[in-house]
Design a protein around this motif. Structure first.
Motif, PDB file in Angstrom:
ATOM      1  N   HIS A   1      25.418  46.590 -10.610  1.00 52.09           N
ATOM      2  CA  HIS A   1      24.156  46.812  -9.910  1.00 52.09           C
ATOM      3  C   HIS A   1      23.196  47.619 -10.790  1.00 52.09           C
ATOM      4  CE1 HIS A   1      21.395  47.158  -6.622  1.00 52.09           C
ATOM      5  NE2 HIS A   1      21.537  48.463  -6.506  1.00 52.09           N
ATOM      6  N   GLY A   2      23.733  48.566 -11.506  1.00 55.33           N
ATOM      7  CA  GLY A   2      22.889  49.377 -12.383  1.00 55.33           C
ATOM      8  C   GLY A   2      22.285  48.557 -13.501  1.00 55.33           C
ATOM      9  N   VAL A   3      23.087  47.768 -14.153  1.00 55.42           N
ATOM     10  CA  VAL A   3      22.562  46.917 -15.222  1.00 55.42           C
ATOM     11  C   VAL A   3      21.519  45.965 -14.655  1.00 55.42           C
ATOM     12  CG1 VAL A   3      23.106  45.133 -16.915  1.00 55.42           C
ATOM     13  CG2 VAL A   3      24.674  47.052 -16.590  1.00 55.42           C
TER      14      VAL A   3
ATOM     15  N   SER B   1      19.699  46.244 -11.993  1.00 54.05           N
ATOM     16  CA  SER B   1      18.485  46.934 -11.566  1.00 54.05           C
ATOM     17  C   SER B   1      17.603  47.298 -12.748  1.00 54.05           C
ATOM     18  CB  SER B   1      18.841  48.202 -10.789  1.00 54.05           C
ATOM     19  OG  SER B   1      19.561  47.882  -9.623  1.00 54.05           O
ATOM     20  N   LEU B   2      18.230  47.768 -13.812  1.00 57.13           N
ATOM     21  CA  LEU B   2      17.444  48.129 -14.989  1.00 57.13           C
ATOM     22  C   LEU B   2      16.739  46.901 -15.549  1.00 57.13           C
ATOM     23  CD1 LEU B   2      19.792  50.676 -16.777  1.00 57.13           C
ATOM     24  CD2 LEU B   2      17.712  51.132 -15.488  1.00 57.13           C
TER      25      LEU B   2
ATOM     26  N   ASP C   1      13.907  45.768 -12.999  1.00 52.89           N
ATOM     27  CA  ASP C   1      12.759  46.666 -12.952  1.00 52.89           C
ATOM     28  C   ASP C   1      12.130  46.879 -14.318  1.00 52.89           C
ATOM     29  OD1 ASP C   1      13.097  46.900 -10.255  1.00 52.89           O
ATOM     30  OD2 ASP C   1      14.277  48.736 -10.381  1.00 52.89           O
TER      31      ASP C   1
ATOM     32  N   GLN D   1      13.103  48.327 -16.990  1.00 56.95           N
ATOM     33  CA  GLN D   1      13.133  49.730 -17.383  1.00 56.95           C
ATOM     34  C   GLN D   1      13.960  49.953 -18.633  1.00 56.95           C
ATOM     35  OE1 GLN D   1      11.337  52.007 -16.203  1.00 56.95           O
ATOM     36  NE2 GLN D   1      10.724  51.385 -14.155  1.00 56.95           N
ATOM     37  N   LEU D   2      14.350  48.874 -19.269  1.00 52.94           N
ATOM     38  CA  LEU D   2      15.155  49.051 -20.472  1.00 52.94           C
ATOM     39  C   LEU D   2      14.302  49.615 -21.596  1.00 52.94           C
ATOM     40  CD1 LEU D   2      17.185  45.758 -20.397  1.00 52.94           C
ATOM     41  CD2 LEU D   2      17.881  48.052 -19.716  1.00 52.94           C
ATOM     42  N   PRO D   3      14.868  50.517 -22.379  1.00 50.27           N
ATOM     43  CA  PRO D   3      14.157  50.975 -23.564  1.00 50.27           C
ATOM     44  C   PRO D   3      13.778  49.764 -24.399  1.00 50.27           C
ATOM     45  CG  PRO D   3      16.202  52.192 -23.284  1.00 50.27           C
ATOM     46  CD  PRO D   3      16.187  51.140 -22.233  1.00 50.27           C
ATOM     47  N   ARG D   4      12.637  49.851 -25.033  1.00 47.99           N
ATOM     48  CA  ARG D   4      12.100  48.719 -25.766  1.00 47.99           C
ATOM     49  C   ARG D   4      13.067  48.178 -26.811  1.00 47.99           C
ATOM     50  NH1 ARG D   4       6.039  48.895 -25.629  1.00 47.99           N
ATOM     51  NH2 ARG D   4       6.514  51.026 -25.047  1.00 47.99           N
ATOM     52  N   ASP D   5      13.745  49.076 -27.519  1.00 47.42           N
ATOM     53  CA  ASP D   5      14.587  48.602 -28.615  1.00 47.42           C
ATOM     54  C   ASP D   5      15.772  47.786 -28.103  1.00 47.42           C
ATOM     55  OD1 ASP D   5      15.550  50.826 -27.431  1.00 47.42           O
ATOM     56  OD2 ASP D   5      16.272  51.787 -29.251  1.00 47.42           O
ATOM     57  N   ILE D   6      16.260  48.156 -26.929  1.00 49.63           N
ATOM     58  CA  ILE D   6      17.347  47.363 -26.363  1.00 49.63           C
ATOM     59  C   ILE D   6      16.828  46.020 -25.862  1.00 49.63           C
ATOM     60  CG2 ILE D   6      18.970  47.184 -24.434  1.00 49.63           C
ATOM     61  CD1 ILE D   6      19.563  50.046 -24.665  1.00 49.63           C
TER      62      ILE D   6
ATOM     63  N   LEU E   1      24.398  42.574 -22.558  1.00 49.54           N
ATOM     64  CA  LEU E   1      24.483  43.886 -21.929  1.00 49.54           C
ATOM     65  C   LEU E   1      25.565  43.880 -20.857  1.00 49.54           C
ATOM     66  CD1 LEU E   1      20.733  44.821 -21.385  1.00 49.54           C
ATOM     67  CD2 LEU E   1      22.334  45.811 -23.037  1.00 49.54           C
TER      68      LEU E   1
ATOM     69  N   ALA F   1      28.936  46.136 -20.999  1.00 49.09           N
ATOM     70  CA  ALA F   1      29.192  47.103 -19.942  1.00 49.09           C
ATOM     71  C   ALA F   1      30.566  46.887 -19.340  1.00 49.09           C
ATOM     72  CB  ALA F   1      28.116  46.995 -18.851  1.00 49.09           C
TER      73      ALA F   1
END
Lengths: 217, 217
Positions: free
Chosen positions: A168-170, A172-173, A176, A178-183, A192, A196
């Motif tokens: 759920h966390g992955v 949701s990120l 939304d 919200q992942l850092p740009r580099d990732i 990912l 995980a």
DNA sequence: TGTACATCAGTGAACGCGCGTTCACTGATGTAC
DNA sequence: TGTACATCAGTGAACGCGCGTTCACTGATGTAC
């Protein structure tokens, strides 16, 4: 009659409930929750704005129906992802993760709606049932995909919960954004999810001492 | 003058921006995002409905300010939780997890707003900056709390990301009240966070092979 | 096979609502001289 | 120290909007006899 909607030759629609849920799902995907409106859904179904009230008590009931089908669709998507994996336990678990996260990535607004407090499962039993069924199926699937050796010390529900929370966390990120740009730029969503699950699976493998042993299982 | 708002003796408010952000945060906590309205915020601040436009370009800008402070508050909460933990690496990591999840549980609507696509960081640079800073601080904190032995093989950003995703997943499930009833009834939020982090930490410990070694670190 | 009638699923007009936002305005503040 | 004036931060009235929902209605359907 000239006043009859474009897609219909008869006064009665025939399958308006179905059409409204589809319209609403389309609006949701195209414009987000804010774009879902009883009037817009009626318009898209080619029907007057009062017609939906023959099938839904209010706006929230329509959203509940959309969310309900979302849970069913996600469930199906994950099952079919697993069905395509080979028999290796680790690979099957990864397939669950990929199926889960990919569904979320492909239907972000729907995924968000499914987990939002409105529509509430409390007020809409079929939605609650679909969510519970999807949750139970997911947990069962996760448990199945572990190999026999791991399963001797069956993880209690709260360890399965950790796995679920991670997915759920992955998701949701991703949903939304919200992942850092580099990732985001370099790692595809599926990778990912796999990464995980690999990390967590190692954790589960070495966390038997945390598990409450299930006698006789 | 009789027409001057209740809490003021002067025509000018003095600190209206601050008051509006506080009002909006209060509305958010009490009634959810739907309850946050420029007019309601102005009312709560004892000011006319047009006044907010002296300080915010539009409604989304007000929400952005609320979310921005949310990131700062969460950052502070986590830091203070860690500061209260002893020097043991595992305990410090658990403190991060507990601080994170507890903040979300205590401010569910705010937490939801912080991760929602509206207000968008893209359109509001200070919000973007606060979110990035909080993310970076969290990742740094997580890395710091690992003990020296683990840190020799420094986990790459995508492993830290897994940790973050897990925390976000637990927090989201709690915030959206989606936990299965049997868990919710018996396991406090903090315990879920600790359990999750323990499992994952084991996973990280045994996943060095997944990590891309950082030469010379 | 035909007909009366209850029931169902639509229509279209209207309601009231709170909202975001704009506008011309005015009171307060502070700075240049 | 006093005064003119630019600037700032409020006011209050109004706009238009789309929305959820209700209402009396009417067309279509299907069932009992």
């Amino acid at each position: 009659m000239a006043s009859v909607g474009l897609g219909r030759s008869t006064y009665h629609h025939g399958n308006l409930r179905r059409a409204l849920v589809d319209s609403a799902a389309g609006l949701l995907a195209a414009r987000g929750v804010h774009g879902v409106t009883l009037r817009a859904a009626a318009r898209a179904a080619g029907v007057s704005q009062a017609a939906p009230y023959r099938h839904f008590a209010d706006k929230e009931a329509l959203l509940a129906a959309v969310a309900e089908e979302g849970f069913q669709a996600m469930n199906a998507a994950i099952r079919s992802a697993v069905a395509g994996a080979d028999g290796d336990a680790a690979h099957r678990l990864e397939a669950v993760a990929v199926g889960y996260v990919r569904f979320a990535a492909e239907h972000p607004a729907l995924y968000r709606l499914m987990w939002s407090p409105t529509p509430s499962g409390r007020a809409h039993p079929p939605l609650r049932a679909a969510a519970d069924a999807a949750g139970a199926a997911l947990l069962a699937l996760i448990d199945e995909t572990r190999d026999a050796g791991q399963r001797t010390a069956q993880p209690p529900v709260d360890l399965l919960f950790v796995l679920w929370a991670l997915l759920h966390g992955v998701a949701s990120l991703v949903v939304d954004e919200q992942l850092p740009r580099d990732i985001q730029a370099t790692v595809p969503v599926e990778m990912l999810a796999v990464r995980a699950i690999q990390v967590l699976n190692e954790g589960l493998r070495h966390s038997r001492s945390l598990a409450v042993p299930q006698p006789g299982s």
